[in-house]
Design an enzyme around this catalytic site. Structure first.
Site, PDB file in Angstrom:
ATOM      1  CG  ASP A  17       8.513   1.163   0.912  1.00  0.00           C
ATOM      2  OD1 ASP A  17       8.863   2.171   1.564  1.00  0.00           O
ATOM      3  OD2 ASP A  17       7.434   1.093   0.294  1.00  0.00           O
ATOM      4  CE  LYS A  48       5.397   6.025  -1.007  1.00  0.00           C
ATOM      5  NZ  LYS A  48       5.335   5.289   0.264  1.00  0.00           N
ATOM      6  CE  LYS A  82      -0.724   5.059   2.928  1.00  0.00           C
ATOM      7  NZ  LYS A  82       0.695   4.670   2.914  1.00  0.00           N
ATOM      8  CB  VAL A  83      -1.128  12.754   9.214  1.00  0.00           C
ATOM      9  CG1 VAL A  83      -1.274  13.214  10.663  1.00  0.00           C
ATOM     10  CG2 VAL A  83       0.270  12.973   8.733  1.00  0.00           C
ATOM     11  CG  ASP A  85      -4.324  10.684  16.174  1.00  0.00           C
ATOM     12  OD1 ASP A  85      -5.301  11.041  16.866  1.00  0.00           O
ATOM     13  OD2 ASP A  85      -3.526   9.818  16.528  1.00  0.00           O
ATOM     14  CB  ILE A  86      -7.293  14.577  17.371  1.00  0.00           C
ATOM     15  CG1 ILE A  86      -6.092  14.350  18.310  1.00  0.00           C
ATOM     16  CG2 ILE A  86      -8.412  13.596  17.664  1.00  0.00           C
ATOM     17  CD1 ILE A  86      -6.342  14.780  19.731  1.00  0.00           C
TER      18      ILE A  86
HETATM   19  O1  3DU Z   1       3.985  -1.532  -4.102  1.00  0.00           O
HETATM   20  P1  3DU Z   1       5.323  -0.837  -4.045  1.00  0.00           P
HETATM   21  O2  3DU Z   1       6.427  -1.679  -3.507  1.00  0.00           O
HETATM   22  O3  3DU Z   1       5.671  -0.173  -5.365  1.00  0.00           O
HETATM   23  O4  3DU Z   1       5.217   0.345  -2.948  1.00  0.00           O
HETATM   24  C1  3DU Z   1       4.232   1.344  -2.966  1.00  0.00           C
HETATM   25  C2  3DU Z   1       4.449   2.310  -1.812  1.00  0.00           C
HETATM   26  O5  3DU Z   1       3.429   3.293  -1.845  1.00  0.00           O
HETATM   27  C3  3DU Z   1       4.403   1.700  -0.424  1.00  0.00           C
HETATM   28  O6  3DU Z   1       5.249   2.469   0.402  1.00  0.00           O
HETATM   29  C4  3DU Z   1       2.958   1.878  -0.007  1.00  0.00           C
HETATM   30  O7  3DU Z   1       2.820   1.940   1.393  1.00  0.00           O
HETATM   31  C5  3DU Z   1       2.629   3.223  -0.644  1.00  0.00           C
HETATM   32  N1  3DU Z   1       1.227   3.419  -0.996  1.00  0.00           N
HETATM   33  C6  3DU Z   1       0.549   2.554  -1.785  1.00  0.00           C
HETATM   34  O8  3DU Z   1       1.102   1.572  -2.250  1.00  0.00           O
HETATM   35  C7  3DU Z   1      -0.792   2.817  -2.073  1.00  0.00           C
HETATM   36  C8  3DU Z   1      -1.409   3.905  -1.594  1.00  0.00           C
HETATM   37  O9  3DU Z   1      -2.666   4.142  -1.893  1.00  0.00           O
HETATM   38  C9  3DU Z   1      -0.681   4.787  -0.812  1.00  0.00           C
HETATM   39  C10 3DU Z   1       0.627   4.523  -0.531  1.00  0.00           C
END
Ligand code: 3DU
Length: 261
Positions: A17, A48, A82-83, A85-86
């Site tokens: 990210d 991811k 994070k799907v 929807d229907i």
């Molecule tokens: O906080 P960080 O920069 O380490 O990023 C965490 C990533 O994981 C980020 O893409 C966020 O959207 C995802 N994520 C969560 O942080 C928490 C969740 O419950 C699910 C996904």
């Protein structure tokens, strides 16, 4: 994933990210991502992706190239869409992300099974890919949804939403469960339900305040780390440090020490 973890000697999932870039500068994002991945891949087991890259780079353009690059380095790839929807829509979403090369995607169990999660699991099964479910998110308001008390439709008894989701993750043979590192006590509780059958992936390390040690100690199998690495001055060194401390924590869980005291 367990095989990749063993081979790569790492349980770190990089959240690839980056901060917002003006759309006209989005090509910079591809170079940034490519460079970062080139420097940190030895310390990871998976990458991811999130909307941070899918929106500006496009799934079948920049992102597919990065997915390919991750695969060439022996890493698994997860799409954090994070799907939600229907089913008919979810099926198309899943088809596209798997077609782009993703090994697994993340889905939200709030949508339920019939005409919700079921079509995603069906596509995943046909293509031999994974589905990871959100069980308890890492942010402050997670309790408003994942932590609410519900009535179990089968027994009529009170039940915590995340306990119900964890049981469903087992029932559906999900490939992973997301539980925030900011709530180690929830990881512990959910791990008791899942055992080693559904591994826990824990985001929220560093930038969100969670620690690798607490998450692993409570039962997480994989650590999802984003900004702590992507915004670091030296991402390679930082990723290596996190990987090393995670390996140490796994070998020496504080609980084991406690048990001997
Ligand atoms: O906080 P960080 O920069 O380490 O990023 C965490 C990533 O994981 C980020 O893409 C966020 O959207 C995802 N994520 C969560 O942080 C928490 C969740 O419950 C699910 C996904």
């Amino acid at each position: 994933m367990a095989e990749t973890e063993k081979k790569k000697e790492s349980n770190i999932v990089l959240a690839l990210d980056f901060p917002f870039e003006k759309p006209e500068n989005r090509k910079n994002l591809f170079s940034k991502a490519e460079q970062l991945l080139g420097g940190v891949h030895p310390y990871l087991c998976a990458v991811k992706f999130n909307h941070h890259l899918v929106l500006p780079l496009g799934t079948f353009d920049g992102v597919r190239k990065l997915v390919k690059m991750a695969h060439e380095e022996g890493l698994m790839t997860i799409m954090d869409c994070k799907v939600n929807d229907i089913g008919a829509t979810n099926q198309i979403v899943a088809e596209y992300y798997y077609a782009a090369g993703f090994d697994a995607l993340i889905a939200n169990p709030f949508i339920g099974w019939e005409e919700g999660l079921k079509p995603i699991f069906e596509v995943a099964k046909r293509l031999s890919r994974g589905v990871i479910l959100l069980i308890y998110m890492s942010h402050k308001a997670a309790a408003e949804g994942y932590g609410q008390t519900i009535l179990d439709p089968e027994t009529g008894e009170k039940l915590l939403q995340y306990v119900s989701f964890a049981k469903k993750a087992l029932k559906y043979s999900a490939d992973g469960a997301i539980v925030g590192a900011t709530y180690p006590e929830k990881i512990r509780e959910i791990h008791k339900i899942l055992g080693e059958k559904v591994p826990i992936y824990s985001p929220g390390i560093g930038a969100q305040g969670g620690t690798a040690q607490a998450a692993l100690n409570a039962g997480a199998s994989y650590l999802i780390v984003g900004r702590e690495i992507t915004l670091a001055e030296n991402p390679g060194e930082t990723a290596k440090k996190i990987r090393d401390s995670a390996r140490f924590a796994k070998r020496n869980p504080p609980d084991v020490f406690h048990d001997h005291l």
